[in-house]
Motif scaffolding. Structure first.
Motif, PDB file in Angstrom:
ATOM      1  N   PRO A  10      52.953  40.045  39.506  1.00  0.00           N
ATOM      2  CA  PRO A  10      53.701  38.850  39.104  1.00  0.00           C
ATOM      3  C   PRO A  10      52.734  37.733  38.686  1.00  0.00           C
ATOM      4  O   PRO A  10      51.692  37.547  39.319  1.00  0.00           O
ATOM      5  CB  PRO A  10      54.463  38.455  40.372  1.00  0.00           C
ATOM      6  CG  PRO A  10      53.679  39.046  41.483  1.00  0.00           C
ATOM      7  CD  PRO A  10      53.033  40.277  40.935  1.00  0.00           C
ATOM      8  N   PRO A  11      53.070  37.021  37.617  1.00  0.00           N
ATOM      9  CA  PRO A  11      52.204  35.918  37.200  1.00  0.00           C
ATOM     10  C   PRO A  11      52.307  34.763  38.192  1.00  0.00           C
ATOM     11  O   PRO A  11      53.380  34.474  38.714  1.00  0.00           O
ATOM     12  CB  PRO A  11      52.768  35.518  35.833  1.00  0.00           C
ATOM     13  CG  PRO A  11      54.174  35.986  35.850  1.00  0.00           C
ATOM     14  CD  PRO A  11      54.213  37.197  36.734  1.00  0.00           C
ATOM     15  N   LEU A  12      51.190  34.145  38.465  1.00  0.00           N
ATOM     16  CA  LEU A  12      51.175  32.995  39.363  1.00  0.00           C
ATOM     17  C   LEU A  12      51.352  31.730  38.544  1.00  0.00           C
ATOM     18  O   LEU A  12      50.785  31.586  37.476  1.00  0.00           O
ATOM     19  CB  LEU A  12      49.857  32.936  40.141  1.00  0.00           C
ATOM     20  CG  LEU A  12      49.541  34.152  41.011  1.00  0.00           C
ATOM     21  CD1 LEU A  12      48.173  33.988  41.659  1.00  0.00           C
ATOM     22  CD2 LEU A  12      50.603  34.346  42.067  1.00  0.00           C
ATOM     23  N   ALA A  13      52.151  30.808  39.051  1.00  0.00           N
ATOM     24  CA  ALA A  13      52.381  29.546  38.360  1.00  0.00           C
ATOM     25  C   ALA A  13      52.476  28.433  39.392  1.00  0.00           C
ATOM     26  O   ALA A  13      52.865  28.659  40.537  1.00  0.00           O
ATOM     27  CB  ALA A  13      53.661  29.616  37.534  1.00  0.00           C
ATOM     28  N   GLY A  14      52.130  27.241  38.985  1.00  0.00           N
ATOM     29  CA  GLY A  14      52.218  26.114  39.905  1.00  0.00           C
ATOM     30  C   GLY A  14      51.079  26.125  40.897  1.00  0.00           C
ATOM     31  O   GLY A  14      50.018  26.683  40.662  1.00  0.00           O
ATOM     32  N   THR A  15      51.301  25.528  42.021  1.00  0.00           N
ATOM     33  CA  THR A  15      50.285  25.443  43.061  1.00  0.00           C
ATOM     34  C   THR A  15      50.261  26.733  43.872  1.00  0.00           C
ATOM     35  O   THR A  15      51.293  27.190  44.341  1.00  0.00           O
ATOM     36  CB  THR A  15      50.569  24.256  43.999  1.00  0.00           C
ATOM     37  OG1 THR A  15      50.644  23.067  43.218  1.00  0.00           O
ATOM     38  CG2 THR A  15      49.486  24.114  45.044  1.00  0.00           C
ATOM     39  N   VAL A  16      49.082  27.291  44.015  1.00  0.00           N
ATOM     40  CA  VAL A  16      48.905  28.511  44.787  1.00  0.00           C
ATOM     41  C   VAL A  16      47.930  28.210  45.911  1.00  0.00           C
ATOM     42  O   VAL A  16      46.845  27.689  45.678  1.00  0.00           O
ATOM     43  CB  VAL A  16      48.357  29.658  43.907  1.00  0.00           C
ATOM     44  CG1 VAL A  16      48.121  30.901  44.736  1.00  0.00           C
ATOM     45  CG2 VAL A  16      49.316  29.936  42.760  1.00  0.00           C
ATOM     46  N   GLU A  17      48.326  28.490  47.145  1.00  0.00           N
ATOM     47  CA  GLU A  17      47.458  28.242  48.291  1.00  0.00           C
ATOM     48  C   GLU A  17      46.809  29.540  48.733  1.00  0.00           C
ATOM     49  O   GLU A  17      47.473  30.560  48.884  1.00  0.00           O
ATOM     50  CB  GLU A  17      48.266  27.663  49.453  1.00  0.00           C
ATOM     51  CG  GLU A  17      47.418  27.367  50.663  1.00  0.00           C
ATOM     52  CD  GLU A  17      48.224  26.768  51.792  1.00  0.00           C
ATOM     53  OE1 GLU A  17      47.752  26.874  52.934  1.00  0.00           O
ATOM     54  OE2 GLU A  17      49.308  26.227  51.546  1.00  0.00           O
ATOM     55  N   ILE A  18      45.511  29.489  48.909  1.00  0.00           N
ATOM     56  CA  ILE A  18      44.761  30.649  49.371  1.00  0.00           C
ATOM     57  C   ILE A  18      43.970  30.219  50.592  1.00  0.00           C
ATOM     58  O   ILE A  18      43.224  29.251  50.554  1.00  0.00           O
ATOM     59  CB  ILE A  18      43.804  31.167  48.277  1.00  0.00           C
ATOM     60  CG1 ILE A  18      44.598  31.579  47.052  1.00  0.00           C
ATOM     61  CG2 ILE A  18      42.975  32.322  48.801  1.00  0.00           C
ATOM     62  CD1 ILE A  18      43.753  31.961  45.874  1.00  0.00           C
ATOM     63  N   ASP A  19      44.155  30.920  51.680  1.00  0.00           N
ATOM     64  CA  ASP A  19      43.433  30.615  52.905  1.00  0.00           C
ATOM     65  C   ASP A  19      42.303  31.613  53.093  1.00  0.00           C
ATOM     66  O   ASP A  19      42.413  32.775  52.728  1.00  0.00           O
ATOM     67  CB  ASP A  19      44.366  30.684  54.115  1.00  0.00           C
ATOM     68  CG  ASP A  19      45.436  29.610  54.075  1.00  0.00           C
ATOM     69  OD1 ASP A  19      45.133  28.521  53.561  1.00  0.00           O
ATOM     70  OD2 ASP A  19      46.556  29.852  54.537  1.00  0.00           O
ATOM     71  N   GLU A  20      41.218  31.127  53.664  1.00  0.00           N
ATOM     72  CA  GLU A  20      40.077  31.982  53.929  1.00  0.00           C
ATOM     73  C   GLU A  20      39.600  31.693  55.338  1.00  0.00           C
ATOM     74  O   GLU A  20      39.460  30.540  55.741  1.00  0.00           O
ATOM     75  CB  GLU A  20      38.972  31.671  52.924  1.00  0.00           C
ATOM     76  CG  GLU A  20      37.893  32.698  52.883  1.00  0.00           C
ATOM     77  CD  GLU A  20      36.993  32.485  51.675  1.00  0.00           C
ATOM     78  OE1 GLU A  20      35.791  32.584  51.871  1.00  0.00           O
ATOM     79  OE2 GLU A  20      37.490  32.205  50.586  1.00  0.00           O
ATOM     80  N   VAL A  21      39.358  32.738  56.104  1.00  0.00           N
ATOM     81  CA  VAL A  21      38.969  32.569  57.497  1.00  0.00           C
ATOM     82  C   VAL A  21      37.727  33.398  57.766  1.00  0.00           C
ATOM     83  O   VAL A  21      37.639  34.553  57.348  1.00  0.00           O
ATOM     84  CB  VAL A  21      40.110  33.026  58.444  1.00  0.00           C
ATOM     85  CG1 VAL A  21      39.676  32.947  59.888  1.00  0.00           C
ATOM     86  CG2 VAL A  21      41.349  32.211  58.206  1.00  0.00           C
ATOM     87  N   TYR A  22      36.774  32.805  58.434  1.00  0.00           N
ATOM     88  CA  TYR A  22      35.579  33.515  58.875  1.00  0.00           C
ATOM     89  C   TYR A  22      35.570  33.530  60.399  1.00  0.00           C
ATOM     90  O   TYR A  22      35.731  32.494  61.031  1.00  0.00           O
ATOM     91  CB  TYR A  22      34.307  32.816  58.377  1.00  0.00           C
ATOM     92  CG  TYR A  22      34.128  32.905  56.900  1.00  0.00           C
ATOM     93  CD1 TYR A  22      33.540  34.028  56.317  1.00  0.00           C
ATOM     94  CD2 TYR A  22      34.555  31.876  56.069  1.00  0.00           C
ATOM     95  CE1 TYR A  22      33.383  34.116  54.947  1.00  0.00           C
ATOM     96  CE2 TYR A  22      34.388  31.957  54.701  1.00  0.00           C
ATOM     97  CZ  TYR A  22      33.806  33.068  54.147  1.00  0.00           C
ATOM     98  OH  TYR A  22      33.650  33.157  52.798  1.00  0.00           O
ATOM     99  N   LEU A  23      35.400  34.703  60.981  1.00  0.00           N
ATOM    100  CA  LEU A  23      35.343  34.829  62.429  1.00  0.00           C
ATOM    101  C   LEU A  23      33.935  35.249  62.822  1.00  0.00           C
ATOM    102  O   LEU A  23      33.348  36.133  62.209  1.00  0.00           O
ATOM    103  CB  LEU A  23      36.338  35.877  62.928  1.00  0.00           C
ATOM    104  CG  LEU A  23      37.801  35.604  62.617  1.00  0.00           C
ATOM    105  CD1 LEU A  23      38.660  36.775  63.079  1.00  0.00           C
ATOM    106  CD2 LEU A  23      38.254  34.322  63.265  1.00  0.00           C
TER     107      LEU A  23
END
Length: 84
Positions: free
Chosen positions: A49-62
């Protein structure tokens, strides 16, 4: 049920190529080629699916830490000894 259907079902059970070959009465190379072909077909048929608008991506380092060497963990995290 066809061999391809049975193979796809066994792939869904997360069986190895060796187990799939044994269940279907094939040699391992044939089972590997069949599963590769089925995976490729699934990838080609899927629609991204095409992404549109605001997209939030979280990244976690443990950080698990270093056994008995807590000073190394603090150093790697950039923390002062008083911060922890």
């Amino acid at each position: 049920m066809t061999t391809l259907d049975r193979c796809l079902y066994l792939m869904g059970l997360n069986l190895s190529h060796r187990q799939i070959a044994h269940e279907l009465g094939l040699n391992e190379d044939d089972a590997q080629n069949m599963t590769r072909s089925l995976r490729q077909g699934v990838v080609e048929a899927s629609i991204t699916p095409p992404l549109a608008g605001t997209v939030e991506i979280d990244e976690v380092y443990l950080v698990a830490g270093h056994k008995g060497q807590s000073d190394l963990v603090k150093k790697n995290l950039g923390l002062a000894a008083d911060d922890v």
